[in-house]
Design an enzyme around this catalytic site. Structure first.
Site, PDB file in Angstrom:
ATOM      1  CG  LEU A  45       3.455   0.873 111.265  1.00 15.07           C
ATOM      2  CD1 LEU A  45       4.781   0.122 110.314  1.00 15.07           C
ATOM      3  CD2 LEU A  45       3.136   1.057 109.789  1.00 15.07           C
ATOM      4  CB  SER A  46      -1.902  -3.556 110.465  1.00 10.87           C
ATOM      5  OG  SER A  46      -1.199  -3.860 109.560  1.00 10.87           O
ATOM      6  CD  GLU A  47      -0.905  -6.794 112.056  1.00  8.67           C
ATOM      7  OE1 GLU A  47      -1.961  -7.589 111.972  1.00  8.67           O
ATOM      8  OE2 GLU A  47      -0.796  -6.241 110.521  1.00  8.67           O
ATOM      9  CB  THR A  48       5.192  -3.739 115.477  1.00  6.63           C
ATOM     10  OG1 THR A  48       4.666  -2.347 115.079  1.00  6.63           O
ATOM     11  CG2 THR A  48       6.499  -3.334 116.070  1.00  6.63           C
ATOM     12  CG  HIS A  77       1.175  -8.229 106.908  1.00  5.74           C
ATOM     13  ND1 HIS A  77       0.482  -7.590 107.743  1.00  5.74           N
ATOM     14  CD2 HIS A  77       2.542  -6.409 106.682  1.00  5.74           C
ATOM     15  CE1 HIS A  77       0.687  -6.439 108.428  1.00  5.74           C
ATOM     16  NE2 HIS A  77       1.862  -6.153 107.713  1.00  5.74           N
TER      17      HIS A  77
END
Length: 293
Positions: A45-48, A77
């Protein structure tokens, strides 16, 4: 083997699968940086995010934020998504409608409000931004990368809010949606300049449901296009204020992002003389556990 609670939260939407997902590990105590990076690379994902014990006075929770390719001191986000996950799990409680997040960028204040229709809005106070105009060579290279005209008289800037976004203003929402960047060339420029990526935005026609259309690109972090980006939207609000356009665009308005990648994110941007706030809805799409070796 060890199991840890994990939620995947869709942010800047109240409709599942229409926002920007973030994976939230609710108890990352004992994990090394290398393990966190490995998990973030695996989720892709774009961030974790990884919730850790608080070490700063006044914080309600502590989080580290990773992309598939590296760690970020702050991101929008993931901040809203982590707060949503912790509130939903009963691990934190808003005090007088507010939470304080500890992250590498420092302490970040969030507000939690319920709208008349029952929707929950979580907003974060953008870390104090620093805005610097690109030099002529950097601006020319960005223009070549985007391969589309910028808004007349609007010079691109690097906006630092923990994340480091290059912000470019285009003449219209249509120009934003039609833009086809050279991602390989953008990645090279971002690595050279230590940029998180590039944010482009342009106004919708009068009467549209949202005021501006936004896109955010981060190929240097393994994400060619981020579906809906909180820190990027906050950075463009800082850019508007810095370039004297805040009143012309409006001190509070809605931004849309994600149409080109099948999403329909909505963000509320509020710009004051001293404070910029970025808000949105969030909804949990996955609620379970992750197994660690």
């Amino acid at each position: 083997m060890k199991t840890v609670p994990l939620k995947t939260v869709d942010v800047f939407t109240s409709t599942p699968f229409k926002g920007n997902p973030v994976a939230v590990m609710l108890d990352a105590a004992g994990l090394s940086t290398a393990q966190m990076q490995q998990i973030a690379n695996w989720t892709n994902l774009s961030e974790t995010t990884f919730v850790l014990p608080v070490t700063a006075l006044g914080a309600d929770y502590h989080v580290r934020i990773f992309t598939p390719g590296g760690e970020l001191p702050f991101a929008g986000h993931p901040t809203i998504g982590t707060a949503h996950a912790l509130l939903e799990a009963g691990m934190v409680t808003a005090r007088d409608g507010a939470l304080v997040q500890q992250c590498a960028a420092g302490l970040v204040r969030l507000t939690v409000e319920s709208a008349p229709d029952g929707a929950q809005w979580i907003a974060f106070d953008l870390p104090t931004p620093t805005c610097t105009a690109l030099d002529a060579g950097q601006a020319d290279e960005l223009h070549a990368i985007l391969n589309t005209p910028l808004a007349q008289g609007a010079s691109p800037h690097l906006v630092e809010v923990g994340a480091r976004w290059v912000v470019a203003q285009l003449p219209s929402a249509e120009a934003v949606l039609e833009c086809a960047p050279d991602f390989a060339r953008m990645k090279a420029q971002d690595i050279k300049g230590r940029h998180t990526g590039v944010v482009i935005f342009g106004p919708h026609a009068a009467g549209a449901a949202t005021h501006i259309e936004v896109r955010a690109f981060a190929p240097a972090h393994g994400i060619n296009e981020d579906p809906v980006c909180g820190s990027g939207n906050g950075s463009l609000a800082a850019y508007l204020r810095h370039t004297g356009q805040a009143d012309a665009f409006g001190r509070e308005f809605l931004a849309s992002q994600g149409a080109r990648v099948g999403r329909a994110g909505i963000l509320k941007l509020s710009t004051g003389d001293k404070l910029i706030r970025v808000g949105g809805n969030a909804i949990t799409c996955v609620d379970g556990t992750i197994t660690l070796p």
